[in-house]
Scaffold this active site. Structure first.
Site, PDB file in Angstrom:
ATOM      1  N   CYS A  94     -44.328  20.194  27.723  1.00  0.00           N
ATOM      2  CA  CYS A  94     -44.460  18.759  27.996  1.00  0.00           C
ATOM      3  C   CYS A  94     -45.906  18.413  28.364  1.00  0.00           C
ATOM      4  O   CYS A  94     -46.492  19.027  29.257  1.00  0.00           O
ATOM      5  CB  CYS A  94     -43.528  18.352  29.132  1.00  0.00           C
ATOM      6  SG  CYS A  94     -43.686  16.608  29.597  1.00  0.00           S
ATOM      7  N   ARG A 224     -38.517  13.282  17.313  1.00  0.00           N
ATOM      8  CA  ARG A 224     -38.585  11.825  17.150  1.00  0.00           C
ATOM      9  C   ARG A 224     -38.140  11.345  15.774  1.00  0.00           C
ATOM     10  O   ARG A 224     -37.755  10.190  15.610  1.00  0.00           O
ATOM     11  CB  ARG A 224     -40.020  11.352  17.414  1.00  0.00           C
ATOM     12  CG  ARG A 224     -40.464  11.516  18.872  1.00  0.00           C
ATOM     13  CD  ARG A 224     -41.914  11.113  19.051  1.00  0.00           C
ATOM     14  NE  ARG A 224     -42.776  11.899  18.164  1.00  0.00           N
ATOM     15  CZ  ARG A 224     -43.978  11.503  17.763  1.00  0.00           C
ATOM     16  NH1 ARG A 224     -44.459  10.342  18.156  1.00  0.00           N
ATOM     17  NH2 ARG A 224     -44.708  12.273  16.972  1.00  0.00           N
TER      18      ARG A 224
END
Length: 313
Positions: A94, A224
């Site tokens: 992340c 995504r």
């Protein structure tokens, strides 16, 4: 056959979204949203437990975790091992600035933080027992650094997922699939059995399988891209062929599953609004309908708005 995996995304890949993707076209493997081990081992754990909700499904589900304290990784891994998860994945990728500031996730890529990364991996493996442990990471921090991946490949991981960008690049440059291929070669040279999974800008099953074939990956992860193509894992169906009324019905189903899955106040309704761009596009009333849904405060209210719209189409 390469593994096809739905990427873990916070406030996206919860139990409800996984149920929707299973209904449309399931992957081979799911991951939960990433959950903080320090929070799970604190008085605030009840707020985080819904992020580890397990729906009845034949698709294996891996719990993804992150945090600071190795002891909390150990205790969390012990708990997860007692439940019906298919494995535990450690988030070391992340790029969020706040997370990095506290030396978590992709900050562990930095050479100075590798002793801590090793401690976290060891603690998780010890707590997990026989449950597989994997890591999701990036190509490097400021630049590509294959010493990081060699370090990880030496830790007896079951799977290593690599997002094809550095932390610094976030999602601003094209993913480097070839470099992920080099990491697969490195795994072969080290004679380890760790599966190498590629991730970044993958939007369809065909693209995923082509990349696996070209670069010898063991699998691919779609993140995504699922927003643009909820049928990304399908062998035969195309999202562009799904009619407007059917998309509205799917959003209605999504909201209904949310009500059925979580108790009142267990999860916020607000993140469900981000799915408007998935379901409510390319028809005359779309922008007005999205505005109405954006102003709604509950799933029940949003369902009423959708139902009224469906009756006019």
């Amino acid at each position: 056959m390469p593994l096809l995996i739905l990427a873990p995304m916070y406030n996206v890949t919860d139990s409800v979204f996984r149920q929707m993707i299973s209904y449309l076209s399931p992957p081979d493997l799911y991951m939960t949203e990433f959950v903080n081990v320090d929070g799970l081992q604190s008085r605030g754990r009840t707020k985080l437990l819904p992020f580890l909700y397990q729906e009845p499904s034949s698709i294996p589900l891996i719990a993804q975790i992150w945090g600071t304290n190795p002891e909390n990784y150990y205790q969390t891994a012990k708990e997860l091992a007692s439940r019906n998860f298919a494995g535990i994945d450690i988030n070391m990728g992340c790029p969020d600035k706040t997370v990095i500031k506290n030396n978590n996730c992709s900050a562990l890529i930095k050479p100075a933080n590798r002793p801590k990364a090793l401690e976290i991996i060891r603690a998780t493996q010890e707590g997990a027992g026989q449950l597989p442990v994997s890591v999701k990471t990036r190509l490097g921090f400021n630049e590509i650094d294959l010493t990081w991946h060699q370090f990880l490949l030496e830790q007896n991981l079951d799977m290593l997922t690599i997002h094809g960008r550095t932390t610094r690049q976030k999602s601003l440059t094209p993913a480097d699939y070839g470099c992920i291929g080099l990491i697969k070669q490195l795994a072969n040279n080290l004679k380890v059995e760790t599966k190498i999974i590629g991730n970044g800008d993958i939007v369809s099953r065909d693209q995923a399988l082509a990349l696996c074939s070209k670069y010898s990956w063991d699998g691919a992860m779609i993140g995504r891209g699922i927003f643009a193509n909820p049928l990304a894992f399908s062998k035969t169906k195309n999202w562009s062929d799904v009619k407007t009324l059917d998309r509205l019905k799917l959003y209605y189903r999504h909201l209904e599953l949310f009500q059925q899955t979580y108790k009142e106040s267990e999860r916020s309704f607000q993140p469900l609004k981000k799915f408007m761009k998935v379901y409510l596009t390319n028809f005359n009333q779309a922008s007005n309908l999205r505005l109405q849904i954006a102003q709604s405060q509950t799933a029940a209210e949003a369902k009423t708005i959708l139902k009224d719209c469906m009756e006019t189409i």
